[in-house]
Scaffold this active site. Structure first.
Site, short mmCIF file in Angstrom:
data_model
loop_
_atom_site.label_atom_id
_atom_site.label_comp_id
_atom_site.label_asym_id
_atom_site.label_seq_id
_atom_site.Cartn_x
_atom_site.Cartn_y
_atom_site.Cartn_z
CD1 TRP A 98 40.41 -36.90 46.17
CD2 TRP A 98 39.62 -35.96 44.30
NE1 TRP A 98 41.30 -35.95 45.77
CE2 TRP A 98 40.86 -35.36 44.62
CE3 TRP A 98 38.94 -35.53 43.16
CZ2 TRP A 98 41.42 -34.35 43.84
CZ3 TRP A 98 39.50 -34.53 42.38
CH2 TRP A 98 40.73 -33.95 42.73
CG ASP A 117 32.90 -38.85 50.23
OD1 ASP A 117 34.07 -38.89 50.65
OD2 ASP A 117 32.41 -37.88 49.64
#
Lengths: 174, 144
Positions: A98, A117
């Site tokens: 993201w 992540d």
């Protein structure tokens, strides 16, 4: 001395003529009740102390207020055995990420930040931080961050925490 | 005088548009790179590559139409002008890496194509790539 006597006599008589004896009890009652209720008034005594210390912690990587966490959604790797930019041991960064832009108050510039992540272990559970600035609802999938980016990692799709990597400066005017 | 003023306004408007799409690299970073990666190589088995593939698709009308209608492009938050600039920037990078140069997209072309969704992305991809391969020249890989 006599004039003093007369003055007090005069004021006592005036008081006795203008007020009743019960009014003294009334006034005393009001005073006592008011004094008893005073501490119950909703004054922000605790709030004042809190406000003095609750400045946004924009330079602490273990605080959700850290400036580069402006679009993050997840556990901060800085609280999970890693750092702002490195995954904790035993986890690997997701290849898909993201990406957001954050304003750095120190130099007044906007930076592009990649929120990778870290995958391969179960959720860290520390320093949950969900700011997600400029995120859109799920019906705008290209601008929605409500997904596990570790899904691109194949066998290591367990989400552990998120890092924030600076990609560059947004040129002024873009 | 009126004509001159209109020309000036048009030039200013164009300058404004140009400023808005001046940096396709920034738009790529913010709106595409999260999935396609810093080198636009995609993720094997998950995300198709753009590097080395986009300009090959751009060789035929069907390929150009496909590229503009895939969900990642059509549904992106980029305006038509921004999307045009980003795609042309990627195609230029391909050409810089040795691919045959292709005609860049125009904003009108992007506007006309991206509003019609693809019913079946994978099937269309395979049909377009098969046609490209049959027509000779380099075609993108069928699978990624």
């Amino acid at each position: 001395m006599r004039s003093l006597d007369r003055m007090f006599e005069q004021s006592s008589r005036t008081l006795a003529q203008r007020t009743s004896r019960r009014s003294l009890l009334g006034a005393l009652g009001q005073l006592l009740t008011g004094a008893a209720l005073l501490p119950l008034l909703p004054l922000a005594r605790g709030g004042r102390a809190e406000a003095a210390t609750a400045q946004p912690d924009v330079n602490n990587p273990q605080s959700c207020d850290y400036w580069r966490y402006c679009a993050i959604d997840g556990f901060l790797c800085a609280c999970c055995g890693g750092s702002t930019t490195s995954c904790p041991p035993g986890t690997v960064p997701s290849p898909i990420t993201w990406i957001g832009t954050c304003h750095n108050p120190a130099d007044d510039r906007h930076y592009m930040v990649s929120y990778n992540d870290c995958c391969g272990k179960t959720s860290c559970g520390h320093c949950d931080c969900n700011r997600n600035e400029r995120e859109k609802p799920t019906y705008r999938p290209s601008r929605n961050n409500d997904l596990n980016w570790c899904l691109a990692n194949g066998d290591d799709s367990n989400y552990h925490c998120s890092v924030s990597v600076i990609l560059g400066v947004v040129p002024p005017g873009s | 005088m009126l004509m001159r003023r209109r020309a000036l306004l048009a030039a200013l408007a164009l300058a404004g548009v140009h400023a808005a799409v001046a940096d396709p690299m920034v738009d790529y970073t913010l709106f595409c790179m999260g999935c396609h990666g810093a080198q636009a190589r995609g993720v094997p088995g998950k995300v198709p590559p753009l590097a080395g593939a986009l300009s090959r698709f751009m060789r035929t009308p069907q390929g150009r139409d496909y590229v503009l209608r895939v969900p990642g492009a059509a549904n992106s938050a980029l305006s038509d002008a921004q999307l045009t600039a980003v795609l042309n920037w990627l195609a230029e990078r391909d050409a810089g890496a040795g691919a045959a140069p292709v005609a860049p997209f125009t904003v009108a072309e992007v506007t006309a194509a991206r509003r019609t969704p693809l019913a079946s992305v994978q099937e269309t991809r395979r049909a377009v790539i098969s046609a490209l391969a049959a027509g000779g020249g380099a075609a993108p890989a069928l699978d990624y």
